[in-house]
Motif scaffolding. Structure first.
Motif, PDB file in Angstrom:
ATOM      1  N   ALA A 346     -65.180   2.594  48.910  1.00 51.65           N
ATOM      2  CA  ALA A 346     -66.064   1.838  48.019  1.00 51.65           C
ATOM      3  C   ALA A 346     -65.487   1.856  46.606  1.00 51.65           C
ATOM      4  O   ALA A 346     -64.728   2.753  46.242  1.00 51.65           O
ATOM      5  CB  ALA A 346     -67.468   2.457  48.023  1.00 51.65           C
ATOM      6  N   ASP A 347     -65.849   0.868  45.817  1.00 52.50           N
ATOM      7  CA  ASP A 347     -65.439   0.777  44.403  1.00 52.50           C
ATOM      8  C   ASP A 347     -63.923   0.912  44.236  1.00 52.50           C
ATOM      9  O   ASP A 347     -63.433   1.710  43.438  1.00 52.50           O
ATOM     10  CB  ASP A 347     -66.157   1.873  43.595  1.00 52.50           C
ATOM     11  CG  ASP A 347     -65.980   1.670  42.084  1.00 52.50           C
ATOM     12  OD1 ASP A 347     -65.755   0.515  41.673  1.00 52.50           O
ATOM     13  OD2 ASP A 347     -66.026   2.670  41.339  1.00 52.50           O
ATOM     14  N   PHE A 348     -63.180   0.079  44.986  1.00 54.60           N
ATOM     15  CA  PHE A 348     -61.714   0.125  44.865  1.00 54.60           C
ATOM     16  C   PHE A 348     -61.288  -0.438  43.519  1.00 54.60           C
ATOM     17  O   PHE A 348     -61.786  -1.461  43.060  1.00 54.60           O
ATOM     18  CB  PHE A 348     -61.074  -0.687  45.992  1.00 54.60           C
ATOM     19  CG  PHE A 348     -59.582  -0.835  45.847  1.00 54.60           C
ATOM     20  CD1 PHE A 348     -58.737   0.204  46.217  1.00 54.60           C
ATOM     21  CD2 PHE A 348     -59.026  -1.990  45.313  1.00 54.60           C
ATOM     22  CE1 PHE A 348     -57.364   0.076  46.081  1.00 54.60           C
ATOM     23  CE2 PHE A 348     -57.656  -2.131  45.176  1.00 54.60           C
ATOM     24  CZ  PHE A 348     -56.833  -1.078  45.556  1.00 54.60           C
ATOM     25  N   ARG A 349     -60.339   0.259  42.873  1.00 54.77           N
ATOM     26  CA  ARG A 349     -59.791  -0.184  41.588  1.00 54.77           C
ATOM     27  C   ARG A 349     -58.277  -0.064  41.627  1.00 54.77           C
ATOM     28  O   ARG A 349     -57.743   0.836  42.249  1.00 54.77           O
ATOM     29  CB  ARG A 349     -60.327   0.684  40.448  1.00 54.77           C
ATOM     30  CG  ARG A 349     -61.787   0.445  40.099  1.00 54.77           C
ATOM     31  CD  ARG A 349     -62.395   1.693  39.472  1.00 54.77           C
ATOM     32  NE  ARG A 349     -62.569   2.750  40.461  1.00 54.77           N
ATOM     33  CZ  ARG A 349     -62.594   4.050  40.168  1.00 54.77           C
ATOM     34  NH1 ARG A 349     -62.398   4.440  38.928  1.00 54.77           N
ATOM     35  NH2 ARG A 349     -62.780   4.946  41.115  1.00 54.77           N
ATOM     36  N   SER A 350     -57.622  -0.995  40.918  1.00 60.91           N
ATOM     37  CA  SER A 350     -56.158  -0.977  40.868  1.00 60.91           C
ATOM     38  C   SER A 350     -55.686  -1.425  39.493  1.00 60.91           C
ATOM     39  O   SER A 350     -56.186  -2.414  38.954  1.00 60.91           O
ATOM     40  CB  SER A 350     -55.584  -1.912  41.935  1.00 60.91           C
ATOM     41  OG  SER A 350     -54.182  -2.021  41.794  1.00 60.91           O
ATOM     42  N   ILE A 351     -54.748  -0.660  38.933  1.00 63.87           N
ATOM     43  CA  ILE A 351     -54.090  -1.043  37.680  1.00 63.87           C
ATOM     44  C   ILE A 351     -52.602  -1.136  37.976  1.00 63.87           C
ATOM     45  O   ILE A 351     -51.977  -0.136  38.351  1.00 63.87           O
ATOM     46  CB  ILE A 351     -54.336  -0.020  36.556  1.00 63.87           C
ATOM     47  CG1 ILE A 351     -55.830   0.114  36.280  1.00 63.87           C
ATOM     48  CG2 ILE A 351     -53.591  -0.453  35.296  1.00 63.87           C
ATOM     49  CD1 ILE A 351     -56.488  -1.138  35.773  1.00 63.87           C
ATOM     50  N   THR A 352     -52.044  -2.345  37.844  1.00 63.86           N
ATOM     51  CA  THR A 352     -50.635  -2.554  38.166  1.00 63.86           C
ATOM     52  C   THR A 352     -49.736  -1.593  37.408  1.00 63.86           C
ATOM     53  O   THR A 352     -49.838  -1.465  36.190  1.00 63.86           O
ATOM     54  CB  THR A 352     -50.228  -4.003  37.841  1.00 63.86           C
ATOM     55  OG1 THR A 352     -51.080  -4.895  38.557  1.00 63.86           O
ATOM     56  CG2 THR A 352     -48.779  -4.260  38.236  1.00 63.86           C
ATOM     57  N   GLY A 353     -48.866  -0.931  38.122  1.00 62.47           N
ATOM     58  CA  GLY A 353     -47.920  -0.010  37.511  1.00 62.47           C
ATOM     59  C   GLY A 353     -48.485   1.374  37.246  1.00 62.47           C
ATOM     60  O   GLY A 353     -47.769   2.252  36.764  1.00 62.47           O
ATOM     61  N   VAL A 354     -49.782   1.582  37.560  1.00 58.90           N
ATOM     62  CA  VAL A 354     -50.405   2.881  37.295  1.00 58.90           C
ATOM     63  C   VAL A 354     -50.834   3.546  38.591  1.00 58.90           C
ATOM     64  O   VAL A 354     -50.378   4.635  38.931  1.00 58.90           O
ATOM     65  CB  VAL A 354     -51.622   2.727  36.353  1.00 58.90           C
ATOM     66  CG1 VAL A 354     -52.281   4.083  36.107  1.00 58.90           C
ATOM     67  CG2 VAL A 354     -51.187   2.103  35.044  1.00 58.90           C
ATOM     68  N   GLY A 355     -51.706   2.889  39.331  1.00 58.82           N
ATOM     69  CA  GLY A 355     -52.171   3.481  40.578  1.00 58.82           C
ATOM     70  C   GLY A 355     -53.424   2.802  41.078  1.00 58.82           C
ATOM     71  O   GLY A 355     -53.836   1.755  40.576  1.00 58.82           O
ATOM     72  N   VAL A 356     -54.035   3.428  42.101  1.00 61.43           N
ATOM     73  CA  VAL A 356     -55.257   2.896  42.696  1.00 61.43           C
ATOM     74  C   VAL A 356     -56.278   4.012  42.837  1.00 61.43           C
ATOM     75  O   VAL A 356     -55.944   5.207  42.826  1.00 61.43           O
ATOM     76  CB  VAL A 356     -54.980   2.272  44.086  1.00 61.43           C
ATOM     77  CG1 VAL A 356     -54.123   1.038  43.958  1.00 61.43           C
ATOM     78  CG2 VAL A 356     -54.300   3.284  45.013  1.00 61.43           C
TER      79      VAL A 356
END
Length: 606
Positions: A346-356
Motif C-alpha cells: 500500500a502507499d507505493f512511492r518512487s523517487i527516480t534515482g533515489v529509491g522506492v
C-alpha cells in the motif's frame, strides 16, 4: 526569371533559345546577315537547329539517368517496405485460424508465426520459443533467441520453430513504419554544408550569363558572329550547375539509406554532418556498456535471527514489483526463482534515482541505493532514507564488491539487509572503446549508480571520465559542463529519461529497445543499444561527409575548367572552338560522375 530564382534550366533555356532563334532567322530572313557569314561552297548561312535539338535531348537523357540513380538511392526504403509480409495468420478464440491481409490485422489479435516465416508486425510472444534473424532491421548478424514474453519486430525472419504472438502495434505505429518514415525525412533534409552550394548557386548563374555575354562580345569583335554565338551558347550549356545541386543531396540520400540497413537511423542530415566533428561521447552504463540484464548476486541479512534472506528478498521484491527500474526487475525475478511470497503493498512511492517505498502489513519498507546514506539531501527528503554507515555495509559481507549495485532494505527506519545486483559488461564494449580512443574520441560514462560501481566498470573498460550518482534532471547540466570546456559532445541514452541531455548535446543518440523507439528525442536512433552502433554511426558520418566534399570538388573543378574552354581560351593554341553539343554531353557526364560517386557509399564497410 519571373521569380528572380535562376537555376540550371535558365542557362539551358537561354543557350538553346539563342541557337534556335538565330537558326530561324538564318532560315527565314537570311538577308539580315552579311555575306561574310555565308558558306564559301554552298552560299548558305550555317544554322544550329541540330545543336539545339541534340542539347535538349542530352539534357533529357541526363535527367533520366539522374532519376534512375535517385531510384537506386531510395532502394533502402523499398527494401524496408518489402520486409513486411502481405498476409498474416490470425488465431481466433475458438482455436480456428485464418490467413488475412496484413492491413486488416488489429492490435490485440493473436497471430501464428510459422517456421521460416516473416513476422508480420510488432508484438509479444505468448507461446513458444524460437530464434529470429533481425539483421534486416537492426543490423545484428546473429539470430536472437526469443522466449515467451519477448518482443518481436515486424519484418524480421523467424527461425525453424513456430510460435504465437500478440499484436501490439500495427500500420504506422510499427518500428518498420517508423524507420521508413525517418529515412524518408532524413533524405529530404538538408545538411549545413548544402548552404555552401546554395550560396554559390545564387551567384553562379548570373555570373555565367555575364561570362557568356563577355565571350560573345570578344568573339564578335575579334572573330565572327558565328563564333560569338557558338562560344556564348557553349558557356551557358557547359556551366549548367546540375552537378553542384546534386553533390550534397545524393550523398545524403545514399548515406541515410545505408545507415537504415545497418541499424543506424538518421533523423536529419545536420546530425550526420555534426557527428563527424564530435570529440566526446557520453554514454550510460546499464544496457549500453553492460548487458542491461542485471541479476541478483547475493541477498544479505544483517540480523538472521529476526530476518532471513528469504524475508529480506520477499519484502524488497514486493515493493520493487511496482517499479520499472531494471534493478527492480532483477530483484523480482530472483524472488520468483526462489519462490518466496510476494506481499500486498500500500502507499507505493518512487523517487527516480533515489529509491522506492511502501507499506506492507502496516510496516514502512524502503529500498534505496547503497550510495544514499542520509536524509540530508533535499531530494531525499521526499523519500527519507535510513541512516547507515557505508563502511559497515561494505565490510559486512565479502560478496559486496565495488562493481555491483547495492540496494539497502529497511523496515520502519531500521536496516534489515541488502541486495547486490550485478550487470555483466558486454564483450564488445572494451573493443569499441579502444576503437573510439584510436579515433581520438573521449568516452565519458554518466550513470546514476554509486561512485564505486561506476569507477570499477570504468577502470575495466578504460573509460576516460566518470559522472556517477547523477540524477536524471542533472544530466543536461553535465553535458553543458563538457561543452563549456570546448568539447563537441554526442550524448547516447534511452531517449526518454535522458531527453534534456539529448537535446543539450550537439548530437543526441537514442537507443531503441524492442519496439519502444525514442525517435522524437534524438537526432540519431540506434536499433542496437551498444557502442558498436555509435562506431557505425560515426563511420557513416565520416564517409558521407567525405563523399560530399568529393562531389563538391568535382562540381567546382568541372566548371572552373569547362567554362574557359567553352569560352574559347584554347582556340589561339589549337584553332578549335568547343561545339555546344560537346558542351552538353560534358555537362551530362559531370552529373553522372557525381551520382556514381555518391552511389559508392552503398559499399561502405562498417
Amino acid at each position: 526569371m519571373k521569380n528572380l530564382s535562376p537555376n540550371m534550366f535558365t542557362l539551358i533555356a537561354i543557350g538553346t533559345g539563342a541557337a534556335l532563334i538565330y537558326s530561324l532567322a538564318t532560315l527565314f530572313v537570311p538577308g539580315l546577315f552579311p555575306d561574310t557569314l555565308r558558306d564559301a561552297h554552298s552560299g548558305i548561312i550555317p544554322a544550329y537547329f541540330e545543336a539545339a535539338a541534340v542539347i535538349t535531348t542530352l539534357v533529357l537523357l541526363g535527367q533520366m539517368l539522374e532519376l534512375k540513380a535517385r531510384s537506386q538511392t531510395s532502394s533502402a526504403i523499398k527494401e524496408l517496405l518489402r520486409l513486411a509480409p502481405e498476409t498474416a495468420t490470425v488465431v481466433f478464440d475458438d482455436g480456428s485460424e485464418e490467413v488475412i491481409d496484413l492491413r486488416h490485422v488489429m492490435a490485440g489479435q493473436t497471430l501464428r508465426i510459422k517456421a521460416n516465416e516473416k513476422v508480420p508486425t510488432d508484438g509479444e510472444i505468448i507461446d513458444g520459443e524460437t530464434s529470429i534473424d533481425e539483421s534486416m532491421v537492426t543490423g545484428e548478424s546473429m539470430p536472437v533467441t526469443k522466449r515467451t514474453g519477448a518482443k518481436v519486430i515486424g519484418g524480421t525472419l523467424n527461425g525453424n520453430r513456430s510460435f504465437l504472438m500478440r499484436v501490439e502495434k500495427v500500420g504506422k505505429e510499427t518500428l518498420l513504419a517508423q524507420i521508413v518514415k525517418m529515412v524518408g525525412e532524413a533524405q529530404r533534409s538538408r545538411a549545413p554544408i548544402q548552404r555552401l552550394a546554395d550560396a554559390v548557386s545564387a551567384y553562379f548563374v548570373p555570373t555565367v550569363i555575364v561570362v557568356a555575354i563577355v565571350a560573345f562580345v570578344v568573339w564578335l569583335i575579334f572573330g565572327s558572329l558565328t563564333y560569338a554565338i557558338v562560344a556564348a551558347v557553349s558557356v551557358l550549356i557547359i556551366a549548367c550547375p546540375c552537378a553542384l545541386g546534386l553533390a550534397t543531396p545524393m550523398s545524403i540520400m545514399v548515406g541515410t539509406g545505408v545507415g537504415a540497413k545497418n541499424g543506424v537511423l538518421i533523423k536529419k542530415a545536420e546530425a550526420l554532418e555534426l557527428l563527424e566533428t564530435v570529440d566526446t561521447i557520453v554514454v550510460d552504463k546499464t544496457g549500453t556498456l553492460t548487458e542491461g540484464k542485471p541479476r541478483v548476486e547475493a541477498v544479505i541479512t544483517f540480523d538472521p535471527s529476526e530476518n532471513s534472506e528469504s524475508n529480506v528478498l520477499a519484502l524488497a521484491a514486493s515493493v520493487e514489483k511496482h517499479s520499472e527500474h531494471p534493478l527492480a526487475d532483477a530483484i523480482v525475478q530472483e524472488a520468483l526463482r526462489r519462490k518466496v511470497e510476494i506481499f500486498r503493498v500500500a502507499d507505493f512511492r518512487s523517487i527516480t534515482g533515489v529509491g522506492v517505498a511502501g507499506l506492507i502489513n502496516g510496516k514502512d519498507i524502503r529500498i534505496t541505493g547503497g550510495h544514499r546514506y542520509s536524509d540530508e539531501d533535499e531530494v531525499l527528503s521526499k523519500l527519507p532514507t535510513i541512516r547507515v554507515d557505508a563502511a559497515r555495509i561494505l565490510m559486512f559481507d565479502e560478496r559486496i564488491r565495488p562493481d555491483v549495485s547495492l540496494s539497502i532494505v529497511s523496515q520502519d527506519g531500521q536496516v534489515i539487509g541488502a541486495i547486490t545486483v550485478a550487470d555483466a559488461i558486454k564483450p564488445s564494449s572494451k573493443a569499441a572503446i579502444d576503437e573510439l580512443h584510436r579515433k581520438g574520441i573521449e568516452v565519458v560514462m554518466m550513470t546514476g549508480d554509486n561512485q564505486a560501481t561506476a569507477d570499477a566498470v570504468a577502470s575495466e573498460l578504460g573509460i576516460d571520465k566518470v559522472f556517477a550518482e547523477v540524477m536524471p534532471e542533472d544530466k543536461a547540466a553535465k553535458v553543458k559542463e563538457l561543452q563549456a570546456m570546448g568539447k563537441r559532445v554526442a550524448m547516447a541514452g534511452d531517449g526518454v529519461n535522458d531527453a534534456p541531455a539529448l537535446a543539450q548535446a550537439d548530437v543526441g543518440i537514442a537507443f531503441a529497445s524492442g519496439t519502444d523507439v525514442a525517435i522524437e528525442s534524438s537526432d540519431i536512433t540506434l536499433l542496437r543499444p551498444d557502442l558498436d552502433g555509435i562506431l557505425k554511426a560515426r563511420n557513416l558520418s565520416r564517409n558521407t561527409m567525405k563523399n560530399i566534399r568529393q562531389n563538391l570538388f568535382f562540381a567546382f573543378a568541372y566548371n572552373l575548367i569547362g567554362v574557359p574552354i567553352a569560352a574559347g581560351v584554347l582556340f589561339p593554341i589549337f584553332g578549335v572552338l568547343l561545339s555546344p553539343m560537346i558542351a552538353s554531353a560534358a555537362m551530362t557526364f559531370s552529373s553522372v560522375s557525381v551520382i556514381a560517386n555518391a552511389l559508392r557509399l552503398r559499399k561502405v564497410n562498417f
